[in-house]
Design a protein around this motif. Structure first.
Motif: not given
Ligand SMILES: [Zn+2]
Length: 553
Positions: A478-494
């Motif tokens: 949401a607005d006002g939140m900050t992602l400090v570590m990690g990615s908002q969009h991840l692609t993972l194996p099947h």
């Protein structure tokens, strides 16, 4: 009792499908995949409980029938599954559950022009009716109902050099003349029809140039294949089906219903085509499931279902659906009159010559079960080209290509419905779960696990892993939140499914691959905020989870 089931006309089928869709708008949508060259629609029913999500967001099964004109039973199998789903939505918890989590794409009459010709004329092998029968060649014999009884049967003509004679045990039955046999009454046998440009010499029979829609698909397509057409997907029906599958990446299972033989046909790629071990193992397991639910044996197309000496088939839907799209694909050949008559045989190919004993047994079954009506006794007729002949034989479309009675039809189509419901249940299914830990003032560590709760891998097959996008994991903040570590969009194996683990782990078998992935995010956010995590992959659906960051102040 006249032999042969009465199947709905195109108009009656269209009316009943329209009615089902109108009465169950939250379950059934009716749409046309395309229009045939005679102006009929190739109907598609999309069946799912829309209250739990749109069709494209759920793992799906595709099922069609009647791509071959004569195989009206195959279309009835699709309509029967529709009936099971609609009926079960009312009072069957298993079906209700499946409809919430799965989508069914149903094509009950893939070849409506061909079906209409078979229902309204006596002709067999009519393709999609691009060329209307009778298909008159320049030279040779072609199918025609010369005595006007509404059937294309067989003609026998006395000939001292003939290959056939009448059985001593049943005058209806024609049996082969022995290699050195002389002095009897012998016959030639021909399909009922006229002869173009007959010169009094050999009667040659032309193959009807009917077009075989199940040789049109772009897998190992061959211009020399009988009925394959001038290029892949050259007719509107085959193109409509192919586009339907390509446009719906959530389809993991494809079932093509045909007749006859009473067998399940998994893909059977040529030896030079890669067939990953994981998929061989999966098909072997599903073959067993299919045999248990249908009673039909799962056999090899090439080894057990091809006439000896004939080449392998090219351009077949089932091979395309597996080899090119990576679907768990089966051809189901419904109904086997030979087995119904109690006749055991080594192979299952439908043109296997039966012994005299076996043919007698088949005639006895006809006499007992059908009151003898499945076989038309030989009757004299003056043929315009051949002179004196007799016409008779099996009502092929009514007895061999389709079950001859409604009760037999109902029994056969229910076998397929059971199998398809099992396959739907075996599809992959993404699950996502999450934990939250406050690790500092307004600082949250979110851990999410995305897992496959299904039987097959999330790609359904190993081939499918190269065809459909892998698993994605998205974090919405949401607005006002900050992602400090990690990615908002991840692609993972099947992710693997239970099918990978038929035995407990040991070091000497194929080693396990992950059936779950865990990821972490660190977020700076005010207490009481909410984030959403969405896991998705085309064939295993999508799941969205909202996560609360601590209790609000
Ligand atoms: Zn067929």
């Amino acid at each position: 009792m006249p032999t042969g089931v009465s199947f709905p006309t195109y108009e009656a089928l269209t009316a009943s499908l329209t009615d089902v869709a109108a009465r169950h708008p939250h379950l059934v949508e009716l749409a046309s995949l395309g229009r045939t060259h005679r102006g009929r629609e190739v109907w598609l029913l999309t069946v799912t409980d829309r209250r739990t999500g749109p069709p494209e967001a759920k793992p799906a099964v595709y099922m069609d029938g009647n791509i071959h004109a004569e195989e009206l039973t195959a279309g009835a199998a699709v309509v029967h599954l529709l009936d099971r789903l609609i009926g079960g939505a009312v009072d069957d918890p298993d079906i209700q559950d499946l409809l919430q989590r799965r989508t069914f794409y149903l094509v009950p009459r893939a070849n409506p022009d061909g079906a209409d010709i078979v229902q309204t004329t006596p002709y067999p092998w009519v393709g999609n009716g691009r060329r209307l029968p009778p298909l008159v060649p320049e030279r040779g014999l072609y199918y025609d109902d010369i005595d006007g009884d509404g059937l294309v049967l067989w003609m026998r003509r006395p000939d001292p050099d003939g290959e056939w004679k009448t059985s001593d045990r049943d005058a209806r039955l024609m049996v082969p003349r022995g290699p050195g046999e002389r002095g009897g009454v012998y016959y030639r046998l021909f399909p009922e029809g006229r002869i173009s440009a007959y010169d009094g010499g050999a009667v040659l029979v032309s193959r009807p140039q009917d077009g075989n829609l199940n040789r049109h698909f772009p897998a190992d397509w061959d211009p020399d294949e009988y009925g394959g057409g001038p290029l892949p997907l050259s007719e509107p029906e085959s193109r409509a089906i192919a586009e339907c599958l390509v446009a719906r990446p959530n389809i993991g299972v494809a079932i093509a219903c045909h007749t006859h033989g009473g067998v399940l046909l998994p893909p059977d790629p040529p030896s030079e085509v890669p067939f990953p071990f994981e998929d061989r193992e999966l098909f072997t397991a599903i073959n067993k499931l299919g045999e248990q639910t249908t009673g039909y044996p799962a056999i090899s197309v090439l080894r057990d279902f091809t006439v000896p000496g004939m080449p392998r088939r090219h351009g077949v839907f089932n091979d395309w659906a597996y080899l090119h799209l990576g679907m768990l694909a089966y051809t189901v050949e419904l109904w086997d009159v030979i087995a119904e008559a109690g006749i055991a045989r080594q192979d299952r190919q439908p043109f296997h010559p039966l012994t005299e004993d076996q043919q007698i047994q088949l005639l006895r079954w006809n006499d007992q079960a059908l009151g003898g009506d499945g076989f038309v006794p030989w009757r004299p007729f003056t043929h315009p080209e051949l002179g004196a002949v007799e016409i008779g034989g099996w009502k092929y479309i009514q007895v061999f290509r389709n079950p001859p009675t409604t009760s037999l039809l109902e029994r056969e189509v229910d076998k397929v419905a059971r199998f398809v419901l099992e396959l739907a249940a075996a599809l992959p299914e993404l699950r996502v779960s999450a934990t939250v830990r406050m690790v500092g003032p307004d600082l949250y560590l979110i851990g999410a696990v995305v897992a496959n709760g299904g039987y097959t891998p999330t790609s359904v097959t190993a081939v499918g892993a190269r065809r459909v996008g892998s698993v994605t994991l998205d974090l919405e903040v949401a607005d006002g939140m900050t992602l400090v570590m990690g990615s908002q969009h991840l692609t993972l194996p099947h992710l693997s499914g239970r099918s990978e683990r038929p035995v407990p782990w040991n070091p000497w078998v194929r080693q396990w691959t992950p059936n779950a992935h865990r990821v972490e995010w660190l977020i700076r956010a005010p207490r009481g905020g909410t984030v959403a995590i969405t896991a998705a992959t085309a064939r295993a659906g999508a799941q969205r989870l909202e996560v609360r960051l601590g209790a609000p102040d």
